[in-house]
Motif scaffolding. Structure first.
Motif, PDB file in Angstrom:
ATOM      1  N   THR A  77       0.830  -1.202   0.000  1.00 19.09           N
ATOM      2  CA  THR A  77       0.000   0.000   0.000  1.00 19.09           C
ATOM      3  C   THR A  77       0.866   1.255   0.000  1.00 19.09           C
ATOM      4  O   THR A  77       0.602   2.214  -0.729  1.00 19.09           O
ATOM      5  CB  THR A  77      -0.925   0.010   1.229  1.00 19.09           C
ATOM      6  OG1 THR A  77      -1.741  -1.158   1.216  1.00 19.09           O
ATOM      7  CG2 THR A  77      -1.808   1.241   1.238  1.00 19.09           C
ATOM      8  N   ILE A 104      -8.332   1.451   1.980  1.00 12.70           N
ATOM      9  CA  ILE A 104      -9.527   0.978   1.277  1.00 12.70           C
ATOM     10  C   ILE A 104     -10.461   0.343   2.296  1.00 12.70           C
ATOM     11  O   ILE A 104     -10.095  -0.635   2.954  1.00 12.70           O
ATOM     12  CB  ILE A 104      -9.168  -0.040   0.178  1.00 12.70           C
ATOM     13  CG1 ILE A 104      -8.136   0.553  -0.792  1.00 12.70           C
ATOM     14  CG2 ILE A 104     -10.427  -0.484  -0.556  1.00 12.70           C
ATOM     15  CD1 ILE A 104      -8.626   1.758  -1.567  1.00 12.70           C
ATOM     16  N   SER A 107     -11.310  -3.683   2.682  1.00 13.17           N
ATOM     17  CA  SER A 107     -10.266  -4.509   2.075  1.00 13.17           C
ATOM     18  C   SER A 107      -9.505  -5.259   3.158  1.00 13.17           C
ATOM     19  O   SER A 107      -9.180  -4.693   4.206  1.00 13.17           O
ATOM     20  CB  SER A 107      -9.302  -3.631   1.268  1.00 13.17           C
ATOM     21  OG  SER A 107      -8.167  -4.369   0.856  1.00 13.17           O
ATOM     22  N   ALA A 123     -14.058   2.340  -1.359  1.00 14.18           N
ATOM     23  CA  ALA A 123     -14.289   0.895  -1.308  1.00 14.18           C
ATOM     24  C   ALA A 123     -13.394   0.123  -2.271  1.00 14.18           C
ATOM     25  O   ALA A 123     -13.325  -1.105  -2.203  1.00 14.18           O
ATOM     26  CB  ALA A 123     -15.752   0.590  -1.604  1.00 14.18           C
ATOM     27  N   ASN A 124     -12.716   0.810  -3.182  1.00 10.37           N
ATOM     28  CA  ASN A 124     -11.801   0.156  -4.124  1.00 10.37           C
ATOM     29  C   ASN A 124     -10.768   1.177  -4.583  1.00 10.37           C
ATOM     30  O   ASN A 124     -10.889   2.378  -4.306  1.00 10.37           O
ATOM     31  CB  ASN A 124     -12.567  -0.432  -5.313  1.00 10.37           C
ATOM     32  CG  ASN A 124     -13.473   0.597  -5.976  1.00 10.37           C
ATOM     33  OD1 ASN A 124     -13.005   1.586  -6.557  1.00 10.37           O
ATOM     34  ND2 ASN A 124     -14.791   0.380  -5.873  1.00 10.37           N
ATOM     35  N   TRP A 125      -9.761   0.706  -5.320  1.00 10.18           N
ATOM     36  CA  TRP A 125      -8.665   1.589  -5.713  1.00 10.18           C
ATOM     37  C   TRP A 125      -9.100   2.625  -6.737  1.00 10.18           C
ATOM     38  O   TRP A 125      -8.565   3.735  -6.770  1.00 10.18           O
ATOM     39  CB  TRP A 125      -7.498   0.764  -6.249  1.00 10.18           C
ATOM     40  CG  TRP A 125      -6.713   0.093  -5.171  1.00 10.18           C
ATOM     41  CD1 TRP A 125      -6.723  -1.231  -4.849  1.00 10.18           C
ATOM     42  CD2 TRP A 125      -5.826   0.722  -4.244  1.00 10.18           C
ATOM     43  NE1 TRP A 125      -5.890  -1.475  -3.792  1.00 10.18           N
ATOM     44  CE2 TRP A 125      -5.315  -0.305  -3.398  1.00 10.18           C
ATOM     45  CE3 TRP A 125      -5.400   2.032  -4.048  1.00 10.18           C
ATOM     46  CZ2 TRP A 125      -4.409  -0.036  -2.366  1.00 10.18           C
ATOM     47  CZ3 TRP A 125      -4.499   2.302  -3.010  1.00 10.18           C
ATOM     48  CH2 TRP A 125      -4.018   1.280  -2.194  1.00 10.18           C
ATOM     49  N   GLU A 180     -12.076   4.143  -6.885  1.00  8.09           N
ATOM     50  CA  GLU A 180     -12.731   5.197  -6.109  1.00  8.09           C
ATOM     51  C   GLU A 180     -11.700   5.999  -5.323  1.00  8.09           C
ATOM     52  O   GLU A 180     -11.802   7.219  -5.215  1.00  8.09           O
ATOM     53  CB  GLU A 180     -13.759   4.577  -5.159  1.00  8.09           C
ATOM     54  CG  GLU A 180     -14.579   5.604  -4.388  1.00  8.09           C
ATOM     55  CD  GLU A 180     -15.588   4.951  -3.453  1.00  8.09           C
ATOM     56  OE1 GLU A 180     -16.292   5.691  -2.734  1.00  8.09           O
ATOM     57  OE2 GLU A 180     -15.673   3.696  -3.440  1.00  8.09           O
TER      58      GLU A 180
END
Length: 301
Positions: A14, A88, A91, A251-253, A255
């Motif tokens: 990350t 995230i 995740s 909620a995801n990469w 976004e």
């Protein structure tokens, strides 16, 4: 959630993604400012070249232990902010170590690098360096006041200081975001956001005319590279904090990339159209506008 060793490589992955995203975003902003000024600007890969060059250099100058630790503290603030904040939401591997800290720890890391930089540059022995650091600390401290009040307002609203729980409370739709449920806290926090991203009109302590009295003159070679690395990581880390607290998290990469980009562009666009404030003007601005809105955010929650 308990600590598991598998989380270490996940957190490093990350961090690697955010470092590269930050280097690209920094180049995009510099290119934007150049285009507004009628210049072509730097290539987007220029930051990578600068980092490799500076990390390859060595210095024989010795000012004491704290002088060397200054850039390390500065970088630790950015990395710590990344590691103890969920990147995230939901995740299993981009939560980092957010279970081990809360919003208070994140706010501490925001200021940790600035204090370390002050101690390190102050030991260089150059009186101008101490002057530059004191000016920067005065401005950043005042700019953080609206953010502290906004966080207090959120703590009352959500009855928690856990960033993950605050993000969870904003799920379920656009109008569940803090932006709509507590707009005064968002306005107060955005005053602090624009003021601490070191873009004009609040970047006089890093302006080219002010460089001779600041840490960038005192540090060079690998020390400067550490500061450049943090300058890529720290703004993205701070933007992630704001995204999680006020704009529903990610909620995801995809976004994540969109929200961080849009938030990152707010101080960048303001910076290319506004002249710089003097330090005392910046302090008066935050006390006059940011502080009252922060107080109202607490009173109306």
């Amino acid at each position: 959630m308990t600590f598991e060793w598998i989380q270490v490589p996940y957190a490093l992955a990350t961090l690697f993604i955010i470092l590269n995203y930050g280097l690209l975003m920094t180049a995009v902003v510099r290119k934007l400012a150049a285009r507004v000024g009628g210049r072509p600007g730097i290539p987007v890969w220029q930051n990578y070249i600068d980092l490799v060059k500076n990390f390859a250099l060595r210095s024989k100058i010795n000012h004491g232990v704290m002088y060397y630790l200054g850039p390390v503290f500065r970088l630790s603030g950015g990395i710590g902010l990344i590691l103890f904040v969920p990147t995230i939401y939901g995740s299993s591997w981009a939560q980092n170590f957010s279970f081990a800290g809360d919003l208070v720890l994140a706010l501490y890391f925001i200021f940790f690098g600035t204090l370390g930089m002050a101690l390190g540059a102050g030991e260089s022995g150059h009186p101008h360096s101490a002057i530059g650091v004191s000016r920067g600390l005065a401005q950043v401290t005042t700019a953080e006041l609206p953010m502290a009040l906004a966080v207090y307002s959120l703590a009352i609203q959500y009855q928690t200081l856990s960033i993950t729980e605050i993000v969870a409370a904003q799920q379920g739709g656009l109008f569940n975001w803090t932006l709509f449920t507590n707009p005064l806290a968002v306005v107060a926090a955005m005053f602090a956001f624009v003021g601490t991203m070191m873009r004009s009109p609040f970047d006089v302590v890093l302006a080219p005319q002010e460089i001779p009295i600041g840490p960038p003159t005192e540090y060079h070679s690998a020390y400067l590279a550490l500061m450049q690395t943090n300058r890529a990581i720290f703004p993205i880390a701070k933007t992630i904090i704001y995204m999680n607290l006020f704009f529903g998290g990610a909620a995801n990469w995809a976004e994540f990339a969109i929200k961080v980009f849009l938030l990152y562009m707010i101080p960048a666009v303001i910076g290319v159209v506004h002249p710089r404030f003097r330090v005392e003007q910046s302090i008066r601005f935050f006390l006059k506008w940011g502080l009252p809105v922060g107080i109202l955010a607490i009173l109306t929650v």
